[in-house]
Write a protein that holds these residues in place. Structure first.
Motif, short mmCIF file in Angstrom:
data_model
loop_
_atom_site.label_atom_id
_atom_site.label_comp_id
_atom_site.label_asym_id
_atom_site.label_seq_id
_atom_site.Cartn_x
_atom_site.Cartn_y
_atom_site.Cartn_z
N ASP A 1 46.71 52.12 53.31
CA ASP A 1 46.06 53.37 53.70
C ASP A 1 46.69 54.60 53.03
OD1 ASP A 1 48.43 53.20 54.99
OD2 ASP A 1 47.64 53.56 57.01
N ALA A 2 47.72 54.36 52.21
CA ALA A 2 48.45 55.49 51.63
C ALA A 2 47.84 55.98 50.32
CB ALA A 2 49.91 55.10 51.40
N GLN A 3 46.97 55.18 49.73
CA GLN A 3 46.53 55.48 48.37
C GLN A 3 45.24 54.70 48.08
OE1 GLN A 3 49.14 53.81 45.20
NE2 GLN A 3 49.29 55.92 44.50
N GLU A 4 44.46 55.20 47.14
CA GLU A 4 43.34 54.40 46.65
C GLU A 4 43.85 53.50 45.53
OE1 GLU A 4 40.16 57.06 45.65
OE2 GLU A 4 39.45 57.04 47.71
N TRP A 5 43.40 52.28 45.54
CA TRP A 5 43.86 51.29 44.56
C TRP A 5 42.69 50.89 43.66
CZ3 TRP A 5 48.96 49.74 44.35
CH2 TRP A 5 49.78 50.19 45.39
N ALA A 6 43.02 50.61 42.40
CA ALA A 6 41.98 50.15 41.47
C ALA A 6 41.31 48.92 42.06
CB ALA A 6 42.62 49.82 40.12
N GLY A 7 39.99 48.90 42.09
CA GLY A 7 39.25 47.86 42.78
C GLY A 7 38.77 46.72 41.91
N GLY A 8 37.90 45.91 42.47
CA GLY A 8 37.36 44.74 41.78
C GLY A 8 36.61 45.10 40.50
N GLY A 9 36.17 46.36 40.41
CA GLY A 9 35.52 46.82 39.19
C GLY A 9 36.39 46.68 37.96
N SER A 10 37.71 46.71 38.17
CA SER A 10 38.65 46.54 37.04
C SER A 10 38.59 45.14 36.47
CB SER A 10 40.10 46.73 37.50
OG SER A 10 40.33 48.05 37.84
N MET A 11 38.64 44.15 37.36
CA MET A 11 38.66 42.77 36.89
C MET A 11 37.32 42.41 36.24
SD MET A 11 40.48 43.37 39.74
CE MET A 11 42.21 43.78 39.62
N VAL A 12 36.24 42.90 36.88
CA VAL A 12 34.91 42.65 36.34
C VAL A 12 34.77 43.37 34.99
CG1 VAL A 12 32.44 42.97 36.73
CG2 VAL A 12 33.92 42.30 38.63
N GLY A 13 35.28 44.59 34.91
CA GLY A 13 35.22 45.36 33.67
C GLY A 13 35.94 44.67 32.53
N ALA A 14 37.05 44.02 32.84
CA ALA A 14 37.80 43.31 31.81
C ALA A 14 36.98 42.15 31.24
CB ALA A 14 39.12 42.79 32.38
N LEU A 15 36.33 41.40 32.11
CA LEU A 15 35.52 40.26 31.65
C LEU A 15 34.27 40.73 30.91
CD1 LEU A 15 35.92 37.06 32.29
CD2 LEU A 15 37.52 38.68 33.30
N LEU A 16 33.73 41.85 31.38
CA LEU A 16 32.58 42.44 30.71
C LEU A 16 32.96 42.87 29.30
CD1 LEU A 16 30.21 44.60 32.76
CD2 LEU A 16 30.54 45.16 30.38
N GLY A 17 34.17 43.43 29.17
CA GLY A 17 34.64 43.88 27.86
C GLY A 17 34.81 42.75 26.87
N SER A 18 35.19 41.57 27.36
CA SER A 18 35.45 40.46 26.43
C SER A 18 34.23 39.55 26.25
CB SER A 18 36.64 39.62 26.92
OG SER A 18 36.41 39.18 28.24
N THR A 19 33.35 39.48 27.26
CA THR A 19 32.19 38.59 27.12
C THR A 19 30.94 39.34 26.69
OG1 THR A 19 31.50 38.91 29.42
CG2 THR A 19 33.02 37.09 28.99
N GLN A 20 30.94 40.66 26.93
CA GLN A 20 29.76 41.49 26.69
C GLN A 20 28.54 40.93 27.45
OE1 GLN A 20 30.15 41.88 22.30
NE2 GLN A 20 30.90 43.93 22.74
#
Lengths: 307, 307
Positions: A199-218
């Motif tokens: 609850d202390a901070q916003e954390w990078a979400g699942g969009g990061s992991m999905v974005g990484a796969l999107l970047g490599s698989t297009q």
């Protein structure tokens, strides 16, 4: 008597909670930012849920967080003193397994998981074979000349969710499956930019992991969590509910409110999570819920005021 | 006499290398898939470069790979028996530092690096303060209640390149800087889907790391490598070359050939890397180089045939 505003209009402050409550039979609640924030219960939640149950409303809890299974979420509700059953909880971990079931994903195929324990548990319960997940978190690649990463040709789906043990090994493994195994599916539990791990901070979400796969698989993933309509359709079918009889309650415009609107539900934005009133009212915001209020326990006071 | 085709037309097979060589004063070569594949030199490259030098052509080597600095790349050329000087090499690691110099990035600000040693070395040579890079590769987050990741408020730019030690710590740190430090830049060395870490397989490229940050920040990066024109402009200014006097030679349509076309150069696709003739001629492909040929050493045989 006030009519419900259409979605194209600006959101109205919730003035008469009873009217909203009487107009639907089911409330779907997002969890983070609505029921709790990180590990803290939001004020007045137990009393609000009690009120709704006393009025015979069906309650459903939907979360894009895929780190826990339904069963594990049930424990979180219990720990926070909330009386919620497993069958009322729809996490995106469950949605991934439910999606695979809905398309008759072959039981002799395997699922490669970039994500945490909740996804593995739900896949197991649904009877699917899987690999990856937390156990690949310590794996490294060794880049000597000629090195090649082997991958399992029986992987027919890659499921990607939030993963604090995310690493390059997983990116490459998932990419190989999606790129080289014919017909391999790319399924995302969600594409949230931020998540509330604490609850202390916003954390990078699942969009990061999905974005990484999107970047490599297009390749674009099939999203099973909010705002895709898969979970809404699933909930509506499961309980035999008309979507117009549902009010979706959430703290995020681009997931919760869009999810409700995509499903044809009434929508209520609460300001107890990531969205502020100024963000809602910003000229850049194109997503307008039917109503907004500070927190769900406003149902209690707004009810009293309306009587 | 044959005219050079315009870009809107389909690519022509290279028939007369001398004509192309005579029409330009500089050749810019991509490295992976043109000069070498992973750790192996492509056949006939030394003789081809010797031929071009003997004709007084300027040779420039451009790579989106940011894992090495110019100096480190110089050693790779040397190891492979190629006589190429540091000043002829433009890697995207160098481009990141050159970009920061070009915008007068303040020396009292810091750069957070998601990437490998090459970027750190180039930032150091350019006199910039940096943090992150490989040393954050073993860092983990600890998600006890109330936990908050501190970040340096003096970070004014996050540079993201290929990083085999990529992890969640780096995603969160970079995201916090971009989201919370006012005016913080988001710079990508490249967005390549694949990279050739070894010659045995295609590996998920820098596009993965950039995609992850894009997913969490929802911000588009400033790309300094191909196909952005930054490196082309830099090379042209540095050597005082007219871009119409350059031929860009590469194996990728969406980086190399687009890079050449964006810069107004002649373009030659070689089929010794990731692009096959059927990919080039697919109706789905919209990027047409001026010419294509199997490998750069065709300059030797096509020359002989033309005489």
């Amino acid at each position: 008597m006030e009519k419900f505003v259409t979605r194209a209009s600006a959101a109205q402050p919730l003035k008469n909670a009873d009217e909203l409550i009487d107009s639907v039979e089911t409330f779907i609640f997002d969890c983070d930012g609505v029921i709790w924030k990180g590990d803290k219960l939001i004020d007045g939640v137990p009393e609000t849920l009690d009120l709704l149950r006393s009025k015979g409303k069906r309650l459903v809890f939907v979360t894009n967080n895929s780190t826990k299974s339904r069963k594990q979420y049930g424990k979180k509700f219990e720990t926070l003193g909330l009386n919620v059953s497993e069958e009322e909880i729809f996490a995106s971990s469950f949605a991934a397994a439910a999606y695979l079931k809905s398309i008759d994903f072959p039981k002799d195929k395997k699922v490669y998981v970039i994500g945490e324990d909740g996804i593995l548990k739900e896949l197991e319960l649904a009877g699917f074979q899987y690999l990856g997940g937390p156990e690949d978190g310590a794996k490294k690649i060794e880049l000597k000349p000629g090195f090649l990463m082997e991958h399992d040709k029986d992987v027919g789906a890659v499921v990607v969710g939030f993963d604090r043990y995310f690493n390059y090994y997983k990116v490459q493994y998932g990419t190989l499956c999606i790129r080289e195994n014919p017909g391999c599916l790319f399924i995302a539990t969600n594409r949230d930019a931020v998540t509330h791990l604490t609850d202390a901070q916003e954390w990078a979400g699942g969009g990061s992991m999905v974005g990484a796969l999107l970047g490599s698989t297009q390749r674009e993933p099939q999203v099973v969590g909010k705002p895709s309509t898969f979970m809404m359709d699933y909930v509506a079918n499961k309980f035999g509910i008309l979507k117009s009889q549902i009010c979706m309650v959430g703290d995020r415009l681009d997931t919760d409110i869009l999810f409700g609107q995509n499903g044809g539900c009434k929508t209520l934005l609460v300001l107890s999570g990531v969205t502020s009133l100024s963000m809602l009212q910003s000229p850049n915001n194109t997503i307008q819920p039917d109503f907004y209020t500070n927190k769900i326990s406003d149902f209690l006071s707004l009810k009293a005021a309306a009587v």
